[in-house]
Write a protein that holds these residues in place. Sequence first.
Motif, PDB file in Angstrom:
ATOM      1  N   UNK A  93      46.004  44.697  52.146  1.00  0.00           N
ATOM      2  CA  UNK A  93      44.923  45.047  51.211  1.00  0.00           C
ATOM      3  C   UNK A  93      44.935  44.117  49.994  1.00  0.00           C
ATOM      4  N   UNK A  94      46.066  43.460  49.732  1.00  0.00           N
ATOM      5  CA  UNK A  94      46.160  42.563  48.573  1.00  0.00           C
ATOM      6  C   UNK A  94      45.877  41.111  48.986  1.00  0.00           C
ATOM      7  N   UNK A  95      46.503  40.676  50.078  1.00  0.00           N
ATOM      8  CA  UNK A  95      46.440  39.253  50.463  1.00  0.00           C
ATOM      9  C   UNK A  95      45.593  38.995  51.716  1.00  0.00           C
ATOM     10  N   UNK A 230      38.164  26.134  46.964  1.00  0.00           N
ATOM     11  CA  UNK A 230      38.903  26.809  48.037  1.00  0.00           C
ATOM     12  C   UNK A 230      39.824  27.874  47.441  1.00  0.00           C
ATOM     13  N   UNK A 231      40.494  27.529  46.338  1.00  0.00           N
ATOM     14  CA  UNK A 231      41.383  28.499  45.693  1.00  0.00           C
ATOM     15  C   UNK A 231      40.591  29.745  45.276  1.00  0.00           C
ATOM     16  N   UNK A 232      39.413  29.543  44.744  1.00  0.00           N
ATOM     17  CA  UNK A 232      38.585  30.661  44.316  1.00  0.00           C
ATOM     18  C   UNK A 232      38.160  31.516  45.515  1.00  0.00           C
ATOM     19  N   UNK A 233      37.772  30.870  46.609  1.00  0.00           N
ATOM     20  CA  UNK A 233      37.392  31.625  47.815  1.00  0.00           C
ATOM     21  C   UNK A 233      38.564  32.493  48.288  1.00  0.00           C
ATOM     22  N   UNK A 234      39.743  31.887  48.312  1.00  0.00           N
ATOM     23  CA  UNK A 234      40.945  32.601  48.751  1.00  0.00           C
ATOM     24  C   UNK A 234      41.210  33.810  47.840  1.00  0.00           C
ATOM     25  N   UNK A 235      40.891  33.655  46.555  1.00  0.00           N
ATOM     26  CA  UNK A 235      41.320  34.642  45.544  1.00  0.00           C
ATOM     27  C   UNK A 235      40.422  35.878  45.439  1.00  0.00           C
ATOM     28  N   UNK A 236      39.242  35.859  46.055  1.00  0.00           N
ATOM     29  CA  UNK A 236      38.288  36.947  45.808  1.00  0.00           C
ATOM     30  C   UNK A 236      38.803  38.318  46.254  1.00  0.00           C
ATOM     31  N   UNK A 237      39.472  38.369  47.400  1.00  0.00           N
ATOM     32  CA  UNK A 237      40.002  39.645  47.894  1.00  0.00           C
ATOM     33  C   UNK A 237      41.051  40.208  46.933  1.00  0.00           C
ATOM     34  N   UNK A 238      41.852  39.324  46.398  1.00  0.00           N
ATOM     35  CA  UNK A 238      42.930  39.680  45.468  1.00  0.00           C
ATOM     36  C   UNK A 238      42.331  40.228  44.156  1.00  0.00           C
ATOM     37  N   UNK A 239      41.250  39.585  43.720  1.00  0.00           N
ATOM     38  CA  UNK A 239      40.563  40.044  42.504  1.00  0.00           C
ATOM     39  C   UNK A 239      39.995  41.445  42.742  1.00  0.00           C
ATOM     40  N   UNK A 240      39.480  41.662  43.933  1.00  0.00           N
ATOM     41  CA  UNK A 240      38.942  42.979  44.304  1.00  0.00           C
ATOM     42  C   UNK A 240      40.067  44.022  44.223  1.00  0.00           C
ATOM     43  N   UNK A 241      41.230  43.688  44.794  1.00  0.00           N
ATOM     44  CA  UNK A 241      42.361  44.617  44.770  1.00  0.00           C
ATOM     45  C   UNK A 241      42.774  44.923  43.335  1.00  0.00           C
ATOM     46  N   UNK A 248      39.246  43.428  35.431  1.00  0.00           N
ATOM     47  CA  UNK A 248      38.647  42.213  36.009  1.00  0.00           C
ATOM     48  C   UNK A 248      39.689  41.093  36.042  1.00  0.00           C
ATOM     49  N   UNK A 249      39.835  40.488  37.203  1.00  0.00           N
ATOM     50  CA  UNK A 249      40.666  39.285  37.253  1.00  0.00           C
ATOM     51  C   UNK A 249      41.869  39.408  38.159  1.00  0.00           C
ATOM     52  N   UNK A 250      42.670  38.363  38.187  1.00  0.00           N
ATOM     53  CA  UNK A 250      43.845  38.312  39.051  1.00  0.00           C
ATOM     54  C   UNK A 250      45.121  38.094  38.231  1.00  0.00           C
ATOM     55  N   UNK A 251      46.152  38.811  38.632  1.00  0.00           N
ATOM     56  CA  UNK A 251      47.457  38.639  37.992  1.00  0.00           C
ATOM     57  C   UNK A 251      48.106  37.412  38.628  1.00  0.00           C
ATOM     58  N   UNK A 252      48.414  36.418  37.814  1.00  0.00           N
ATOM     59  CA  UNK A 252      48.890  35.142  38.376  1.00  0.00           C
ATOM     60  C   UNK A 252      50.428  35.109  38.394  1.00  0.00           C
ATOM     61  N   UNK A 253      50.986  36.093  39.141  1.00  0.00           N
ATOM     62  CA  UNK A 253      52.455  36.252  39.165  1.00  0.00           C
ATOM     63  C   UNK A 253      53.180  34.914  39.389  1.00  0.00           C
ATOM     64  N   UNK A 254      52.858  34.276  40.517  1.00  0.00           N
ATOM     65  CA  UNK A 254      53.685  33.145  40.953  1.00  0.00           C
ATOM     66  C   UNK A 254      53.481  31.908  40.079  1.00  0.00           C
ATOM     67  N   UNK A 255      52.266  31.747  39.547  1.00  0.00           N
ATOM     68  CA  UNK A 255      52.037  30.612  38.652  1.00  0.00           C
ATOM     69  C   UNK A 255      52.850  30.757  37.365  1.00  0.00           C
ATOM     70  N   UNK A 256      53.103  32.001  36.935  1.00  0.00           N
ATOM     71  CA  UNK A 256      53.905  32.181  35.712  1.00  0.00           C
ATOM     72  C   UNK A 256      55.276  31.526  35.863  1.00  0.00           C
ATOM     73  N   UNK A 257      55.885  31.696  37.039  1.00  0.00           N
ATOM     74  CA  UNK A 257      57.210  31.094  37.258  1.00  0.00           C
ATOM     75  C   UNK A 257      57.128  29.572  37.202  1.00  0.00           C
TER      76      UNK A 257
END
Length: 331
Positions: A93-95, A230-241, A248-257
């Motif tokens: 449901x997330x990825x 492409x990154x944005x297309x990939x991210x839409x489901x995650x934003x929905x979750x 609104x938006x996506x938590x950028x867990x992995x980019x923080x590291x």
Amino acid sequence: MVPRLSTTQDKFMHKVIFDTDPGIDDAMALLFLHKHPQIDLMGVTTVFGNAPIELTTRNALYLGEAWNIPAPVARGAGETFDPSRGGSYWPTTIHGENGIGDVAVPDVISRTADARPAYQFIIDMVRAHPGEITLIAVGRMTNLALVLKHDPDVAALVKDVIIMGGAFDMNGNVSPAAEANIHGDPEAADFVFTAPWRVTVVGLDVTMQTVMTSGFLADMVAAGPDEVKLLSDISQLYIEFYKQRVGDGMVVHDSCACVYLVRPDLFETRSGPIRVVCGGIADGQTIQKPDGRGFPPGHWDGHPSQLITTAVKSDGVLSVIRAALVEGKAA
Ligand code: BDR
Ligand code: CA
């Protein structure tokens, strides 16, 4: 002889092996590592987590091809460090069912994975570049634990280890106690945190505060190269979750590291040994004993102090991501 211009630059280059389970936020982090001018992405190693190992490896190869990333990909673990632990569920449901937001992926990808398992690839690369490589791990800690098991001396040759995982002064995201990457393989994480290398753990305490709005992402698409589309297309489901969690938006867990590598000044840290609860109702909980706090003798004694991140300038982190993705610049 013409001097090598890169000699001065080399001092500012970070050699990185990225251990990942792509994974939507993993995809953003991968593109960041590829585009940041002070990062030399030496390899990508995969682990199961956001999807089974076949899919996370396929996704890493696909993204590498789509984004022209020269770094080799090595396939990693598909089961926990202690195989008897068993049982995995996939966070579809997330990825998405395919791990990258259910975007269409070609049936045939021309790239193939390195012949070595991820742990061996890491060992070989670190031994070839002693003291130079930072391992950034944003999935389960299984591959890193396998490195330590197969070649314990390698720990002393790794420059730094940066991890996305854990939740210290707050609840987890897969249970009140535990964050997903640690919960997925607690024994591996405990082994990694207590090993004699320098670890910084970037956990939910800071990642949950670092939200990229859908407008911010759309603006990057408008201003940036095709890769960001492409990154944005990939991210839409995650934003929905994440709508139910952050609005609104996506938590950028992995980019923080990954941003921590180049801009540690954007984070506050606390030092102390870290242990992971293995089993029981708090399975996967990460607990630090802050340096300087006195307790009776216990399970944290004799283990190295590691850093956790306790606070973040999230706007600064988002600006650093934008500069790399849109302009290929350091900020
Ligand atoms: C972590 O779990 C995965 O779903 C994400 O990719 C991230 O690495 C967040 O808890
Ligand atoms: Ca991840």
